[in-house]
Write an enzyme that holds these catalytic residues in place. Sequence first.
Site, PDB file in Angstrom:
ATOM      1  N   SER A  13       0.848  -1.197   0.000  1.00 57.64           N
ATOM      2  CA  SER A  13       0.000   0.000   0.000  1.00 57.64           C
ATOM      3  C   SER A  13       0.874   1.234   0.000  1.00 57.64           C
ATOM      4  O   SER A  13       1.961   1.234   0.580  1.00 57.64           O
ATOM      5  CB  SER A  13      -0.896   0.017   1.242  1.00 57.64           C
ATOM      6  OG  SER A  13      -1.633   1.224   1.287  1.00 57.64           O
ATOM      7  N   ASN A  15      -0.817   4.143   0.768  1.00 57.34           N
ATOM      8  CA  ASN A  15      -1.690   5.048   1.516  1.00 57.34           C
ATOM      9  C   ASN A  15      -1.197   5.123   2.967  1.00 57.34           C
ATOM     10  O   ASN A  15      -1.224   4.130   3.694  1.00 57.34           O
ATOM     11  CB  ASN A  15      -3.122   4.470   1.424  1.00 57.34           C
ATOM     12  CG  ASN A  15      -4.141   5.253   2.224  1.00 57.34           C
ATOM     13  OD1 ASN A  15      -3.858   5.727   3.324  1.00 57.34           O
ATOM     14  ND2 ASN A  15      -5.337   5.372   1.676  1.00 57.34           N
ATOM     15  N   ALA A  16      -0.738   6.315   3.373  1.00 54.45           N
ATOM     16  CA  ALA A  16      -0.103   6.472   4.688  1.00 54.45           C
ATOM     17  C   ALA A  16      -1.049   6.099   5.836  1.00 54.45           C
ATOM     18  O   ALA A  16      -0.627   5.473   6.816  1.00 54.45           O
ATOM     19  CB  ALA A  16       0.392   7.907   4.853  1.00 54.45           C
ATOM     20  N   GLY A  17      -2.325   6.470   5.710  1.00 51.05           N
ATOM     21  CA  GLY A  17      -3.291   6.181   6.774  1.00 51.05           C
ATOM     22  C   GLY A  17      -3.480   4.684   6.959  1.00 51.05           C
ATOM     23  O   GLY A  17      -3.483   4.158   8.078  1.00 51.05           O
ATOM     24  N   LYS A  18      -3.617   3.981   5.827  1.00 46.21           N
ATOM     25  CA  LYS A  18      -3.788   2.529   5.878  1.00 46.21           C
ATOM     26  C   LYS A  18      -2.535   1.848   6.411  1.00 46.21           C
ATOM     27  O   LYS A  18      -2.614   0.923   7.212  1.00 46.21           O
ATOM     28  CB  LYS A  18      -3.996   1.999   4.456  1.00 46.21           C
ATOM     29  CG  LYS A  18      -5.385   1.988   3.998  1.00 46.21           C
ATOM     30  CD  LYS A  18      -5.354   1.107   2.756  1.00 46.21           C
ATOM     31  CE  LYS A  18      -6.407   1.479   1.789  1.00 46.21           C
ATOM     32  NZ  LYS A  18      -6.290   0.693   0.567  1.00 46.21           N
ATOM     33  N   ASP A  74      -7.781  -3.543   0.116  1.00 46.96           N
ATOM     34  CA  ASP A  74      -8.565  -2.677  -0.747  1.00 46.96           C
ATOM     35  C   ASP A  74      -9.841  -2.389   0.003  1.00 46.96           C
ATOM     36  O   ASP A  74     -10.502  -3.293   0.514  1.00 46.96           O
ATOM     37  CB  ASP A  74      -8.861  -3.286  -2.119  1.00 46.96           C
ATOM     38  CG  ASP A  74      -9.292  -2.187  -3.082  1.00 46.96           C
ATOM     39  OD1 ASP A  74      -8.447  -1.309  -3.377  1.00 46.96           O
ATOM     40  OD2 ASP A  74     -10.464  -2.158  -3.488  1.00 46.96           O
ATOM     41  N   PHE A 163      -8.192   9.032   8.798  1.00 46.58           N
ATOM     42  CA  PHE A 163      -7.882   9.483   7.436  1.00 46.58           C
ATOM     43  C   PHE A 163      -9.138   9.331   6.581  1.00 46.58           C
ATOM     44  O   PHE A 163     -10.176   8.836   7.056  1.00 46.58           O
ATOM     45  CB  PHE A 163      -6.708   8.680   6.853  1.00 46.58           C
ATOM     46  CG  PHE A 163      -7.013   7.218   6.614  1.00 46.58           C
ATOM     47  CD1 PHE A 163      -6.986   6.311   7.653  1.00 46.58           C
ATOM     48  CD2 PHE A 163      -7.344   6.757   5.339  1.00 46.58           C
ATOM     49  CE1 PHE A 163      -7.271   4.965   7.434  1.00 46.58           C
ATOM     50  CE2 PHE A 163      -7.617   5.417   5.104  1.00 46.58           C
ATOM     51  CZ  PHE A 163      -7.589   4.521   6.165  1.00 46.58           C
ATOM     52  N   LYS A 186     -10.715   2.988  17.317  1.00 44.75           N
ATOM     53  CA  LYS A 186     -11.228   2.684  15.970  1.00 44.75           C
ATOM     54  C   LYS A 186     -10.978   1.204  15.630  1.00 44.75           C
ATOM     55  O   LYS A 186     -11.861   0.524  15.102  1.00 44.75           O
ATOM     56  CB  LYS A 186     -10.575   3.603  14.925  1.00 44.75           C
ATOM     57  CG  LYS A 186     -11.013   3.292  13.500  1.00 44.75           C
ATOM     58  CD  LYS A 186     -10.360   4.207  12.460  1.00 44.75           C
ATOM     59  CE  LYS A 186     -10.603   3.671  11.053  1.00 44.75           C
ATOM     60  NZ  LYS A 186      -9.902   4.419  10.006  1.00 44.75           N
TER      61      LYS A 186
HETATM   62  P1  IMP Z   1      -8.022   2.063  -1.985  1.00 47.87           P
HETATM   63  O1  IMP Z   1      -8.328   0.836  -1.170  1.00 47.87           O
HETATM   64  O2  IMP Z   1      -6.583   2.408  -1.952  1.00 47.87           O
HETATM   65  O3  IMP Z   1      -8.611   1.986  -3.339  1.00 47.87           O
HETATM   66  O4  IMP Z   1      -8.701   3.310  -1.281  1.00 47.87           O
HETATM   67  C1  IMP Z   1      -9.769   3.191  -0.422  1.00 47.87           C
HETATM   68  C2  IMP Z   1     -10.236   4.555   0.028  1.00 47.87           C
HETATM   69  O5  IMP Z   1     -11.333   4.310   0.922  1.00 47.87           O
HETATM   70  C3  IMP Z   1      -9.214   5.324   0.832  1.00 47.87           C
HETATM   71  O6  IMP Z   1      -8.491   6.231   0.074  1.00 47.87           O
HETATM   72  C4  IMP Z   1     -10.081   6.076   1.852  1.00 47.87           C
HETATM   73  O7  IMP Z   1     -10.523   7.262   1.324  1.00 47.87           O
HETATM   74  C5  IMP Z   1     -11.301   5.192   2.005  1.00 47.87           C
HETATM   75  N1  IMP Z   1     -11.146   4.436   3.248  1.00 47.87           N
HETATM   76  C6  IMP Z   1     -10.791   3.139   3.363  1.00 47.87           C
HETATM   77  N2  IMP Z   1     -10.682   2.797   4.651  1.00 47.87           N
HETATM   78  C7  IMP Z   1     -10.973   3.896   5.350  1.00 47.87           C
HETATM   79  C8  IMP Z   1     -10.986   4.168   6.740  1.00 47.87           C
HETATM   80  O8  IMP Z   1     -10.679   3.343   7.602  1.00 47.87           O
HETATM   81  N3  IMP Z   1     -11.349   5.419   7.066  1.00 47.87           N
HETATM   82  C9  IMP Z   1     -11.659   6.369   6.157  1.00 47.87           C
HETATM   83  N4  IMP Z   1     -11.618   6.192   4.869  1.00 47.87           N
HETATM   84  C10 IMP Z   1     -11.279   4.947   4.460  1.00 47.87           C
END
Ligand code: IMP
Length: 215
Positions: A13, A15-18, A74, A163, A186
């Site tokens: 991934s 995505n920094a939050g994930k 995902d 995030f 959370k």
């Molecule tokens: P992807 O899985 O990278 O295609 O992106 C999923 C998108 O769903 C993320 O960019 C977030 O905007 C949103 N998302 C997924 N999980 C969360 C969460 O735990 N909190 C808030 N938004 C989320």
Amino acid sequence: MRTLDEKKIVVASHNAGKLAEIADLIAPFGFEAKSAAEYGLPEPEETGTTFEENAYIKAHSAAIATGLPALSDDSGLMVDALGGDPGVYTANWAELADGTRDFKIAMERTNLLMGKKGATAPSQRAGRFVSVICVAWPDGHAEYFRGEVEGTLVWPPRGDRGFGYDPMFQPQGHERTFGEMEAAEKHGWTPGQENALSHRARAFQLFARDMLGAA
Ligand code: IMP
């Protein structure tokens, strides 16, 4: 089910939050979790139409590139009043013309579309977060774990933690949005306990139980 032989996994991934959440969730198991960015891996295009397909694309491409098993998440938001949108396009709804992402705008867009559908009362504003965790090996084998959490899409957004769409998502049975919760609240889960809360922690709990031998 295939299990992990070594305590080493690539987290596919960018995505920094994930990444922060997955690192938190996997830490108690003593895993060395390296991110795709640490390996300099490119972000593959998510061309699938399901969470499972996109999770596989990310995990498998990282597994091939590193020769190690890779884990991806995902995820997305599914809003009942919008027929399940934004779904697999949840991240795309935040995309600006210059390619950057702004989740304040994505939340505004979601709320605006819900308003157009007349979904203004809390009872009409149900939705869920979905997370599919995929573990893929270089040879193409994969295992999947799916977690979901039901909630209400609130407006205005509340809180500045987490995030993405966290500030507008209030999980069922809770007074606060994910944006108002500490990470541990959370997740709602530590190994050995039953009640994971977030979609990602619920998917991870299944992964930990089946592949890491957690209680
Ligand atoms: P992807 O899985 O990278 O295609 O992106 C999923 C998108 O769903 C993320 O960019 C977030 O905007 C949103 N998302 C997924 N999980 C969360 C969460 O735990 N909190 C808030 N938004 C989320």
